[in-house]
Design a protein around this motif. Structure first.
Motif: not given
Length: 264
Positions: A157, A176, A178-183
Motif C-alpha cells: 500500500r 480502493s 491507496s494514498s500512495a497511488s493518489r499522491s
C-alpha cells in the motif's frame, strides 16, 4: 456481487486504467500462499469472483515458484505436527491450484527496496511478490496482488499503483487506490502541467517563459501609450488644460464667528 462493491470495483479499475497505461486486459493477478489457502478453506470459486470483479475482462493468474515451495513446506510441517487432515489438505489443495490454474513465475527481479525494514521480515515468497509488484517503482508489470498477509499488504500500500485483492471470509474485495497511488498521480499531473503534458524540454520551457515575458512587456508599453493618447485628447478638448481635480486647501477661521476681545 452487490451493486456497491461492483461500483467501487469499476471506479478502482477506471483509476488505474486512466493513470497507469500498463493496466489493461488481460489483467495479471499475482496470488500468494495465504490467499490460496484462505480461498480453499472458504470454498471460494476464484475464477468466477475474479471475472465479476474485473468486469468480465480477460485475466490470468500467476504464482511464484517460491510460493509453491512454501505451500509444500507448510503441508509437510502440518503432516509431521498435530494438525488435522483437513488442515493438511488445505495446503495441498492450494498448491495444486497454483500448479493447475496459474502461470508459474521462475525469474524474479530485484529492486532498490530490498534493504527496507519491512522487507527483512518477509518470507522468500513474500519477498518475490513484493519485488514483482514494485518493479520500476510503480508496478511496471501491472500486477494485481491477492494476499491475506497484513505485513505484505501494508508494504504494498505504501507503493504506487499496486491494486490489492483480499478475502473477507468468502467475499472477494478489490481495495480502493491507496494514498500512495493518489499522491503519485497528483505529482505526475503537476509535472505534466509544468511541462505541457510532458512534451516540453527544459530548454523549450525557458524559451516559452522568455516569450511570455517579452509579450507582457509589450502589452504594458501599449497600455501606457494608449493612456498617453487619452490624456492628450482630453487636453485638446478642454482648451489645452488637462482636467485635473484640485485639492481644496485649508482656509482660516471665519472672522464673524470669532469672538472679539472684551474691553477692560
Amino acid at each position: 456481487m452487490r451493486h456497491g462493491r461492483a461500483k467501487q470495483a469499476r471506479r478502482t479499475l477506471q483509476f488505474y486504467s486512466l493513470n497507469a497505461s500498463n493496466f489493461k486486459p488481460p489483467y495479471k493477478i499475482l496470488l500468494d500462499g495465504t490467499f490460496l489457502v484462505s480461498s480453499i478453506r472458504n470454498k471460494v470459486p476464484l475464477y468466477d469472483r475474479f471475472a465479476k470483479t474485473l468486469q468480465n475482462e480477460s485475466f490470468t493468474c500467476h504464482v511464484t515458484r517460491s510460493t509453491l515451495a512454501e505451500l509444500e513446506t507448510l503441508s509437510k510441517q502440518a503432516f509431521k505436527g498435530e494438525d488435522s487432515e483437513e488442515q493438511i489438505n488445505f495446503f495441498a489443495q492450494a498448491r495444486q491450484y497454483g500448479l493447475d490454474e496459474c502461470e508459474i513465475i521462475d525469474k524474479v527481479p530485484t529492486n532498490s527496496y530490498s534493504n527496507s525494514e519491512a522487507f527483512k521480515e518477509f518470507s522468500d515468497a513474500s519477498r518475490d511478490i513484493f519485488n514483482l509488484a514494485t518493479e520500476g517503482g510503480s508496478n511496471r508489470q501491472a500486477y494485481f496482488v491477492a494476499t491475506q498477509d497484513d505485513t505484505l499488504a501494508d508494504a504494498l500500500r505504501a507503493m504506487p499503483y499496486v491494486p490489492l485483492f483480499r478475502l473477507g471470509r468468502a467475499v472477494l474485495l478489490l481495495e480502493s487506490p491507496s494514498s500512495a497511488s493518489r499522491s503519485y498521480t497528483g505529482n505526475v499531473e503537476q509535472n505534466k502541467l509544468a511541462s505541457a503534458g510532458g512534451l516540453m524540454t527544459a530548454e523549450e520551457r525557458q524559451m516559452v517563459n522568455a516569450v511570455n515575458k517579452k509579450d507582457r512587456k509589450k502589452r504594458k508599453e501599449m497600455k501606457d501609450e494608449e493612456q498617453k493618447k487619452l490624456e492628450k485628447r482630453s487636453r485638446e478638448e478642454t482648451g489645452g488644460g488637462f482636467n485635473v481635480r484640485r485639492k481644496k486647501r485649508a482656509k482660516g477661521p471665519n472672522p464673524l464667528s470669532c469672538k472679539g476681545k472684551g474691553k477692560k
